[in-house]
Scaffold this active site. Structure first.
Site, PDB file in Angstrom:
ATOM      1  N   ASN A  72      -2.339   0.370   6.743  1.00 54.33           N
ATOM      2  CA  ASN A  72      -1.102  -0.821   6.921  1.00 54.33           C
ATOM      3  C   ASN A  72      -1.018  -1.095   6.198  1.00 54.33           C
ATOM      4  OD1 ASN A  72      -3.705  -2.280   5.727  1.00 54.33           O
ATOM      5  ND2 ASN A  72      -4.857  -3.100   7.403  1.00 54.33           N
ATOM      6  N   TYR A  79     -12.878  -1.601  -3.909  1.00 55.69           N
ATOM      7  CA  TYR A  79     -12.805  -1.071  -2.271  1.00 55.69           C
ATOM      8  C   TYR A  79     -14.371  -1.616  -2.034  1.00 55.69           C
ATOM      9  CZ  TYR A  79      -8.344  -1.593  -0.012  1.00 55.69           C
ATOM     10  OH  TYR A  79      -6.860  -2.103  -0.592  1.00 55.69           O
ATOM     11  N   GLU A  95     -10.208 -10.219  -7.849  1.00 56.97           N
ATOM     12  CA  GLU A  95      -8.739  -9.051  -7.332  1.00 56.97           C
ATOM     13  C   GLU A  95      -7.269  -8.991  -8.346  1.00 56.97           C
ATOM     14  OE1 GLU A  95     -10.005  -8.884  -2.562  1.00 56.97           O
ATOM     15  OE2 GLU A  95      -8.457  -9.440  -3.608  1.00 56.97           O
ATOM     16  N   LYS A 137       1.383  -0.966  -0.130  1.00 58.12           N
ATOM     17  CA  LYS A 137       0.045   0.086  -0.148  1.00 58.12           C
ATOM     18  C   LYS A 137       0.665   1.383   0.093  1.00 58.12           C
ATOM     19  CE  LYS A 137      -4.009  -2.292   1.919  1.00 58.12           C
ATOM     20  NZ  LYS A 137      -5.083  -2.008   3.159  1.00 58.12           N
ATOM     21  N   HIS A 189      -2.217  -5.709   1.624  1.00 60.10           N
ATOM     22  CA  HIS A 189      -3.339  -6.014   1.391  1.00 60.10           C
ATOM     23  C   HIS A 189      -2.541  -7.553   1.113  1.00 60.10           C
ATOM     24  CE1 HIS A 189      -7.661  -7.209  -0.133  1.00 60.10           C
ATOM     25  NE2 HIS A 189      -7.377  -7.349  -1.363  1.00 60.10           N
TER      26      HIS A 189
HETATM   27  P1  CMP Z   1      -7.310  -4.297   3.391  1.00 57.07           P
HETATM   28  O1  CMP Z   1      -8.275  -5.142   4.887  1.00 57.07           O
HETATM   29  O2  CMP Z   1      -6.459  -4.689   2.477  1.00 57.07           O
HETATM   30  O3  CMP Z   1      -9.164  -3.803   3.009  1.00 57.07           O
HETATM   31  C1  CMP Z   1      -9.845  -3.323   3.387  1.00 57.07           C
HETATM   32  C2  CMP Z   1      -9.114  -1.788   4.086  1.00 57.07           C
HETATM   33  O4  CMP Z   1     -10.297  -1.169   4.821  1.00 57.07           O
HETATM   34  C3  CMP Z   1      -8.156  -2.588   5.591  1.00 57.07           C
HETATM   35  O5  CMP Z   1      -6.973  -3.690   4.496  1.00 57.07           O
HETATM   36  C4  CMP Z   1      -7.794  -1.158   6.145  1.00 57.07           C
HETATM   37  O6  CMP Z   1      -6.624  -0.985   5.373  1.00 57.07           O
HETATM   38  C5  CMP Z   1      -9.053  -0.543   6.547  1.00 57.07           C
HETATM   39  N1  CMP Z   1      -9.890  -0.460   7.437  1.00 57.07           N
HETATM   40  C6  CMP Z   1     -10.753  -1.643   7.730  1.00 57.07           C
HETATM   41  N2  CMP Z   1     -11.147  -1.337   8.692  1.00 57.07           N
HETATM   42  C7  CMP Z   1     -10.959  -0.153   9.257  1.00 57.07           C
HETATM   43  C8  CMP Z   1     -11.778   0.652   9.946  1.00 57.07           C
HETATM   44  N3  CMP Z   1     -12.644   0.429  10.943  1.00 57.07           N
HETATM   45  N4  CMP Z   1     -11.264   2.145   9.792  1.00 57.07           N
HETATM   46  C9  CMP Z   1     -10.069   2.651   9.190  1.00 57.07           C
HETATM   47  N5  CMP Z   1     -10.049   1.863   7.743  1.00 57.07           N
HETATM   48  C10 CMP Z   1     -10.233  -0.081   7.782  1.00 57.07           C
END
Ligand code: CMP
Length: 138
Positions: A113, A50, A127, A10, A116
């Site tokens: 984070n 998304y 995806e 990311k 993915h």
């Molecule tokens: P990922 O699982 O890669 O794809 C969905 C993304 O949404 C997840 O990573 C996080 O980066 C984001 N995400 C999930 N939950 C939250 C949250 N509570 N607040 C902000 N971002 C979120």
């Protein structure tokens, strides 16, 4: 497709220069890179990727963030790829990610984070196809 998963390094992790270390961890864990692309999502393409999260309160910020800079998209191969890759990357929230996981090492927040990982074989297929055509997969 059960031996394949899809990942993106990311914008936060790419910008911080962690791509090399992350790819090393992925290969050390036994994943083979079947396709790879340095690219940048537009706001619209991030929204499409998304779309499943459209109703969530963080959807807008997630699309802003995911289109904020370059990413590295990859298709990876390994036996039990989806589950093993999710173990390697750790929990979505880095505060809950197990020690030694990619997110524990490199993620800075639940949104930024680092990486993915697809959550099912079906989503890995969807995806992967979002970023790669058949001839780009080796
Ligand atoms: P990922 O699982 O890669 O794809 C969905 C993304 O949404 C997840 O990573 C996080 O980066 C984001 N995400 C999930 N939950 C939250 C949250 N509570 N607040 C902000 N971002 C979120």
């Amino acid at each position: 497709m059960s031996n394949l998963t899809f990942t993106m390094i990311k914008p936060d992790a790419f910008e911080a220069g962690h791509s090399g270390a992350i790819i090393q961890m992925i290969q050390d864990a036994g994943f083979a890179i079947k396709a790879a692309k340095l690219t940048k999502l537009s706001q619209e393409r991030a929204g499409q990727f998304y779309a499943v999260h459209k109703a969530r309160p963080f959807y807008g910020e997630l699309c802003d963030y995911m289109s904020s800079g370059p990413i590295i998209a990859m298709i990876l191969e390994k036996e039990n790829a989806v589950a093993d890759f999710r173990t390697l990357i750790g929990a979505t929230n880095p505060k809950e990610a197990a020690e030694g996981t990619i997110r524990a090492k490199f993620a800075t927040s639940i949104e930024a984070n680092a990486i993915h990982g697809s959550d099912s074989d079906e989503n890995a297929q969807i995806e992967g196809s979002f970023f790669f055509s058949q001839i780009e997969v080796f």
